[in-house]
Design a protein around this motif. Structure first.
Motif, short mmCIF file in Angstrom:
data_model
loop_
_atom_site.label_atom_id
_atom_site.label_comp_id
_atom_site.label_asym_id
_atom_site.label_seq_id
_atom_site.Cartn_x
_atom_site.Cartn_y
_atom_site.Cartn_z
N MET A 17 0.82 -1.19 0.00
CA MET A 17 0.00 0.00 0.00
C MET A 17 0.87 1.26 0.00
N ALA A 18 1.96 1.23 0.74
CA ALA A 18 2.85 2.39 0.79
C ALA A 18 3.51 2.62 -0.57
N LYS A 19 3.86 1.55 -1.26
CA LYS A 19 4.48 1.69 -2.57
C LYS A 19 3.51 2.31 -3.57
N THR A 75 3.92 5.96 -5.51
CA THR A 75 3.78 6.04 -6.96
C THR A 75 2.68 7.02 -7.34
N THR A 76 1.59 7.00 -6.61
CA THR A 76 0.48 7.91 -6.88
C THR A 76 0.89 9.35 -6.64
N ILE A 77 1.58 9.60 -5.55
CA ILE A 77 1.99 10.97 -5.24
C ILE A 77 2.97 11.48 -6.29
N ARG A 78 3.89 10.63 -6.72
CA ARG A 78 4.85 11.04 -7.75
C ARG A 78 4.13 11.37 -9.05
N ALA A 79 3.23 10.53 -9.49
CA ALA A 79 2.49 10.79 -10.72
C ALA A 79 1.61 12.03 -10.59
N PHE A 80 1.02 12.23 -9.41
CA PHE A 80 0.14 13.37 -9.19
C PHE A 80 0.92 14.68 -9.22
N VAL A 81 2.11 14.68 -8.65
CA VAL A 81 2.94 15.90 -8.68
C VAL A 81 3.32 16.23 -10.11
N PHE A 108 -5.95 2.60 -8.77
CA PHE A 108 -5.35 1.95 -9.93
C PHE A 108 -3.98 1.36 -9.58
N PHE A 109 -3.12 2.15 -8.96
CA PHE A 109 -1.78 1.67 -8.63
C PHE A 109 -1.83 0.59 -7.54
N TYR A 110 -2.77 0.69 -6.62
CA TYR A 110 -2.89 -0.34 -5.59
C TYR A 110 -3.32 -1.67 -6.21
#
Length: 63
Positions: A1-3, A7-13, A55-57
């Motif tokens: 879940m942390a991974k 990934t979500t935060i990186r893509a969102f930024v 999606f990433f999860y």
């Protein structure tokens, strides 16, 4: 879940940077005004963030 969250935060930024450049480019070219409904934008970005996280999860779980 942390991974998946990282990934979500990186893509969102990255998306926020691209959308910001596009927005200010349109404002500078006088195609779009600065008057914008920021509550709708905030809700839209929150929905996108949650959808990407799911999606990433799911992508991480199915591996």
């Amino acid at each position: 879940m942390a991974k998946s969250l990282r990934t979500t935060i990186r893509a969102f930024v990255y998306e926020l940077c691209v959308l910001g450049v596009i927005y200010y480019g349109l404002v500078i070219l006088k195609v779009m005004t600065k008057d914008f409904n920021y509550w709708a934008l905030l809700i839209f970005l929150a929905v996108i963030f949650i959808a990407q996280w799911v999606f990433f999860y799911r992508k991480e779980v199915t591996r």
